[in-house]
Design an enzyme around this catalytic site. Structure first.
Site, mmCIF file in Angstrom:
data_model
loop_
_atom_site.group_PDB
_atom_site.id
_atom_site.type_symbol
_atom_site.label_atom_id
_atom_site.label_comp_id
_atom_site.label_asym_id
_atom_site.label_seq_id
_atom_site.Cartn_x
_atom_site.Cartn_y
_atom_site.Cartn_z
ATOM 1 N N ALA A 203 14.477 -28.972 -9.326
ATOM 2 C CA ALA A 203 14.549 -30.448 -10.430
ATOM 3 C C ALA A 203 15.219 -31.312 -9.476
ATOM 4 C CB ALA A 203 15.001 -30.051 -11.555
ATOM 5 N N HIS A 204 15.612 -32.721 -10.069
ATOM 6 C CA HIS A 204 16.400 -33.642 -9.398
ATOM 7 C C HIS A 204 17.719 -33.323 -9.518
ATOM 8 C CE1 HIS A 204 16.296 -35.648 -14.020
ATOM 9 N NE2 HIS A 204 16.702 -34.357 -13.721
#
Length: 302
Positions: A203-204
């Site tokens: 994820a980011h």
């Protein structure tokens, strides 16, 4: 060619059909007459990897730009650009890069020298791949991270722009259909030498340290930092905003909800049970908090 790394399997040396056999140093084994050569070394598995690379080299791709490719960015003369590839304006494809059919390279992205991107890989705008990376078919690097704010007034989700990049070091391998999201504000970073299996979600704003390996179907939530030389098993899940130290091993299907220091082997999954037995155990698991309170009340009375 075959190898035996574990002495428990030495008996199989007598029945192998391999012409070349790699064995640990200092062991004695009865070897099959089919074996034409025996190599003794300290690490048979590593030796096997190196010999296999020599015997089965990667295919060569001649420099070319396929007539169906659309190239708006800068492509080195030695690069191989396959059918239906799109290289957007401002993107840079360096020397000896191979982009197989259907690859999309976003605006101002960079693909480092000697890297290979399999069919239908997508690299988002402004993302960077280092030298000699291998990205297998269907991987997506630089999609938007999962960022939304809840609007109570209108009962809907409001999108948070994801304006960071994905920055990947040298000699990184990324498996098929793996996704690495761009950062929300800062970058998502994959350091050099990292190996990522198929169907992994990163994820980011995550950061993965040098030479870490992540097995298939693992998932890392946003802003997780993983140290160097870690090993993360398949289907493991790491909650967001955690810090994992260097040289940590996380077993398959383990859920990690708190930060971990350097070193150590962590596992938190249960093996499969017959369904009826699982039902009985589940009934107790649901009551663990109640049992714990009872134990606390009565421990001084015993």
């Amino acid at each position: 060619m075959a190898f035996i790394a574990n002495p428990r399997y030495l008996a199989q040396a007598a029945t192998t059909h391999a012409a070349i056999l790699i064995l640990p140093e200092g062991v004695e084994a009865h070897v099959s007459p089919n074996v034409q050569a025996v190599l003794y070394c300290s690490d048979p598995y590593l030796a096997y990897a190196r010999v296999a690379q020599w015997l089965y080299p990667s295919p060569e791709f001649p420099p070319r730009i396929h007539p169906t490719a659309v190239v708006e960015g800068k492509v080195a003369a030695s690069a191989h650009i396959g059918p239906q590839v799109y290289v957007a304006a401002g993107a840079v494809v360096e020397d000896d890069v191979v982009l197989e059919a259907g690859v999309k390279v976003g605006a101002e992205a960079t693909i480092g020298a000697g890297s290979w991107l399999g069919a239908n890989v997508v690299v988002g705008a402004r993302c960077r791949l280092g030298a000699r990376c291998r990205v297998h078919p269907g991987a997506v690097i630089g999609a938007d991270g999962f960022g939304f704010a809840w609007d109570r007034t209108h009962a809907r989700w409001e999108k948070i722009p994801q304006v960071g990049r994905v920055v990947i070091g040298d000699d990184v391998e990324i498996g098929a259909n793996t996704t690495i999201d761009r950062g929300a504000l800062e970058d998502t970073v994959i350091e050099s030498g990292v190996k990522i299996d198929n169907l992994v979600q990163i994820a980011h704003n995550c950061r993965i340290g040098r030479a870490t390996a992540i097995a298939g179907c693992a998932g890392l939530a946003g802003s997780t930092v993983v140290g160097a030389r870690c090993r993360i098993g398949g289907q493991a899940g790491l909650a967001g905003h955690l810090s994992i130290g260097d040289d940590v091993t996380i077993g398959a299907a383990t859920l990690v909800t708190s930060s971990l220091p350097d070193g150590g082997f962590y596992a938190g999954h249960l093996p499969a049970l017959p369904y009826r037995e699982w039902q009985k155990n589940a009934a107790w698991w649901k009551r663990l908090a109640e049992i714990g309170k009872w134990w606390q009340r009565n421990k001084d009375k015993r």
